[in-house]
Design a protein around this motif. Sequence first.
Motif, PDB file in Angstrom:
ATOM      1  N   ALA A 255      24.756  45.632  39.569  1.00 33.02           N
ATOM      2  CA  ALA A 255      23.300  45.721  39.635  1.00 33.02           C
ATOM      3  C   ALA A 255      22.614  45.149  38.411  1.00 33.02           C
ATOM      4  O   ALA A 255      21.424  44.835  38.449  1.00 33.02           O
ATOM      5  CB  ALA A 255      22.881  47.173  39.842  1.00 33.02           C
ATOM      6  N   ARG A 256      23.324  45.004  37.305  1.00 34.77           N
ATOM      7  CA  ARG A 256      22.772  44.401  36.097  1.00 34.77           C
ATOM      8  C   ARG A 256      23.052  42.909  36.012  1.00 34.77           C
ATOM      9  O   ARG A 256      22.692  42.258  35.045  1.00 34.77           O
ATOM     10  CB  ARG A 256      23.318  45.116  34.867  1.00 34.77           C
ATOM     11  N   GLY A 257      23.724  42.363  37.011  1.00 33.06           N
ATOM     12  CA  GLY A 257      24.016  40.947  37.051  1.00 33.06           C
ATOM     13  C   GLY A 257      25.305  40.539  36.368  1.00 33.06           C
ATOM     14  O   GLY A 257      25.593  39.348  36.247  1.00 33.06           O
ATOM     15  N   ARG A 258      26.090  41.501  35.941  1.00 32.70           N
ATOM     16  CA  ARG A 258      27.356  41.168  35.280  1.00 32.70           C
ATOM     17  C   ARG A 258      28.399  40.807  36.332  1.00 32.70           C
ATOM     18  O   ARG A 258      28.518  41.473  37.356  1.00 32.70           O
ATOM     19  CB  ARG A 258      27.828  42.341  34.427  1.00 32.70           C
ATOM     20  N   THR A 259      29.150  39.738  36.059  1.00 33.87           N
ATOM     21  CA  THR A 259      30.140  39.228  36.999  1.00 33.87           C
ATOM     22  C   THR A 259      31.543  39.610  36.563  1.00 33.87           C
ATOM     23  O   THR A 259      31.879  39.528  35.378  1.00 33.87           O
ATOM     24  CB  THR A 259      30.035  37.699  37.119  1.00 33.87           C
ATOM     25  N   THR A 260      32.350  40.021  37.521  1.00 31.61           N
ATOM     26  CA  THR A 260      33.751  40.331  37.259  1.00 31.61           C
ATOM     27  C   THR A 260      34.616  39.622  38.286  1.00 31.61           C
ATOM     28  O   THR A 260      34.166  39.307  39.399  1.00 31.61           O
ATOM     29  CB  THR A 260      34.025  41.846  37.319  1.00 31.61           C
ATOM     30  N   PHE A 261      35.857  39.385  37.907  1.00 32.40           N
ATOM     31  CA  PHE A 261      36.803  38.692  38.776  1.00 32.40           C
ATOM     32  C   PHE A 261      38.083  39.501  38.855  1.00 32.40           C
ATOM     33  O   PHE A 261      38.645  39.889  37.824  1.00 32.40           O
ATOM     34  CB  PHE A 261      37.102  37.293  38.231  1.00 32.40           C
ATOM     35  N   THR A 262      38.546  39.743  40.065  1.00 37.13           N
ATOM     36  CA  THR A 262      39.802  40.444  40.294  1.00 37.13           C
ATOM     37  C   THR A 262      40.743  39.514  41.037  1.00 37.13           C
ATOM     38  O   THR A 262      40.449  39.096  42.168  1.00 37.13           O
ATOM     39  CB  THR A 262      39.589  41.731  41.113  1.00 37.13           C
ATOM     40  N   ALA A 263      41.849  39.154  40.417  1.00 37.63           N
ATOM     41  CA  ALA A 263      42.788  38.214  41.028  1.00 37.63           C
ATOM     42  C   ALA A 263      43.622  38.905  42.108  1.00 37.63           C
ATOM     43  O   ALA A 263      44.073  40.026  41.929  1.00 37.63           O
ATOM     44  CB  ALA A 263      43.705  37.631  39.962  1.00 37.63           C
ATOM     45  N   HIS A 264      43.772  38.216  43.220  1.00 37.34           N
ATOM     46  CA  HIS A 264      44.763  38.623  44.213  1.00 37.34           C
ATOM     47  C   HIS A 264      45.020  37.423  45.122  1.00 37.34           C
ATOM     48  O   HIS A 264      44.140  36.592  45.361  1.00 37.34           O
ATOM     49  CB  HIS A 264      44.343  39.863  45.010  1.00 37.34           C
TER      50      HIS A 264
END
Length: 297
Positions: A255-264
């Motif tokens: 909701a704050r615009g922070r991006t995360t990436f989870t590899a699979h």
Amino acid sequence: MTRERLFFLDTDIGPDCDDAAALAILLHLCKSGAGRVIGITHCTGSLYGLAAIDAICRRFRVSVPTGTCNVRGFLSEGPALRYTPVIAARCAHGFPPDGPQPDCVDALKQALSGVPDGSVTMIAIGPMINLARYLREEPALMRAKIGRIVCMAGAFEADAAFTEWNVEMDIPSARYVAGHWKGPLDFCPFEALADVLTGACLAKRPEHPVAIAYREYTDGAMLRPSWDLGTVAAAVNGPEAPFEWSAPGTIAIDARGRTTFTAHPDGRHRYLRRAGSAGDGARHIEALLERAINDQP
């Protein structure tokens, strides 16, 4: 028979000058045989965006469906007008600010009409206000015709609290795109290109609209980070050295615009990583830009 590669560009040309260079590179690469541009839309409320786009397209004798978001208060004042009115005043184009401003959804429908299913790569180098609208208003058309979306957006290897500008300007739209687009989605993030500085070659062509954009925006310094240039290059040519795609996975936006990436291994998302020096990246992209601005009709 190899299917023709098709590209649709959505750009916020105006708030930064790298959009102008990215458009020129895309047009040059397609003119050189990499594919065909079928449409270009503008994702701010500025009345000068379409003029700048058309002025650059005319350098390449390209005419395609074009439209804008028509949200007048969105990124349409102050710094967003540092160079587009100058291009509009000095270069030939077909979109005077007091004239009609075609709508982006109409341009999308016209561009995608009749093209083969799954044949289009959509490249987004601005806030995702238009992309979210396309997915809401034309979901079947998007699913049928768009094979992949490539966005200049996000940050995955920078400070965890950092919010990248394209996402920050319209967080709800970015979240909607990341959550609702079910096809392949590639992000070219802030940190991959922030210190890859290009634009020096533009001093050799001072009346080119891209050179005008850089000169006005940088007060003559000409150098800017290569966020949008690198995104277009990766979308069209793939991530040539010193860039590479990450492993597959899933991108999420909070909701704050922070991006995360989870590899699979079954993920349909990737992000661009730099596997070499900023200098190597700059030399590669500067060479692309120089070829583009020297491309004559």
